[in-house]
Design an enzyme around this catalytic site. Structure first.
Site, short mmCIF file in Angstrom:
data_model
loop_
_atom_site.label_atom_id
_atom_site.label_comp_id
_atom_site.label_asym_id
_atom_site.label_seq_id
_atom_site.Cartn_x
_atom_site.Cartn_y
_atom_site.Cartn_z
CB CYS A 1 0.34 1.54 4.51
SG CYS A 1 -1.22 1.65 4.06
CB CYS B 1 -1.07 -0.28 1.12
SG CYS B 1 -1.69 1.56 1.66
#
Length: 281
Positions: free
Chosen positions: A34, A31
């Site tokens: 993230c 991600c």
């Protein structure tokens, strides 16, 4: 910052949140956002000097935890205080937005009184805890969190009438909070306790006739009143498996309320949710 799994979630998050708020960062290595958010949170945690704690949950490796918190998109950050989810956001916030979010977690006088009440209750000082619960409610009468916690405290002490009085004083919005249905089920179970057969009689009826769903339901209510939740879930699941229509699907509905009572034990809830899901298919 520490990594958390289903196995250590209760210690690292639920128990820790009784001392300071805990931010749970649901993320995954693949991600991109993230990888932007994570370092920002870590820097702010270091700056906070222990005022709050950051933990990370890899959703690829902990899908049950992600499902428990309804995580569908990452990054997804959930704030836990006093064992309950109190706020959340999805995606990457700018630093100003993160600071605003964290600012909302700073304990207010009512929250500090609630923390003190729960600590005193854990230490066995019921008189001191009761006074602190009353203080927390008086400091913020428009918020239901302290009153919901106080109701649980009263039920733990078998003060059913006082608990009912506090329950009736909750705001209409309290019904949307996770603890509401669980406390209502506990109150109903404890109210019905005096009218229930004893445990030996109920287990004898079930042994003689496993299809005696009324006996299973009464036994489940008896066990809920004693806070023996897993044995109660066993009886409720048997009702679901035998007859979904029994008393308007009461087996499943009561199981969902018990899951709320076990909100601070997600590993237990996950195990019983799987069994319920299998039974419904």
């Amino acid at each position: 910052m520490s990594d958390v799994t289903l196995q250590n979630f209760e210690t690292e998050v639920i128990d820790a949140s009784r001392h300071a708020p805990v931010l749970v960062d649901f993320w995954a290595p693949w991600c991109g956002p993230c990888r932007t958010l994570g370092p920002m949170l870590e820097r702010l945690e270091a700056e906070a000097g222990g005022q709050w704690k950051l933990v990370k949950v890899n959703v690829d490796e902990n899908q049950e935890l992600a499902a428990h918190f309804g995580v569908r998109s990452i990054p997804h950050v959930v704030a836990i205080a006093e064992g309950q989810a109190v706020d959340q956001f999805i995606g990457v916030l700018p630093e100003s937005g993160l600071r605003e979010f964290l600012g909302r977690l700073s304990p207010k006088p009512a929250q500090l009184a609630l923390y003190d009440a729960q600590q005193l209750a854990a230490e066995g000082d019921r008189a001191g805890a009761g006074a602190k619960f009353a203080e927390a409610i008086a400091l913020d009468p428009e918020t239901d969190a302290a009153r919901l916690a106080y109701i649980g405290f009263l039920l733990d002490g078998n003060a059913i009438d006082d608990a009912k009085q506090q329950f009736e004083a909750l705001s209409p919005g309290a019904a949307q909070q996770d603890a509401y249905a669980a406390l209502r089920t506990r109150i109903e179970a404890m109210e019905n306790l005096s009218g229930l057969p004893d445990e030996a009689t109920l287990t004898g009826r079930i042994a003689a006739d496993p299809g005696d769903l009324a006996a299973r339901l009464d036994l489940a209510r008896l066990l809920i009143a004693r806070q023996q939740y897993e044995p109660a879930l066993e009886q409720l699941l048997a009702i679901v498996r035998t007859d979904r229509g029994f008393e308007d699907d009461i087996g499943r509905k009561t199981m969902l309320s018990v899951f709320e009572m076990l909100a601070d034990r997600p590993e237990v809830v996950s195990r019983w949710r799987r069994q319920l899901s299998t039974s419904l298919n």
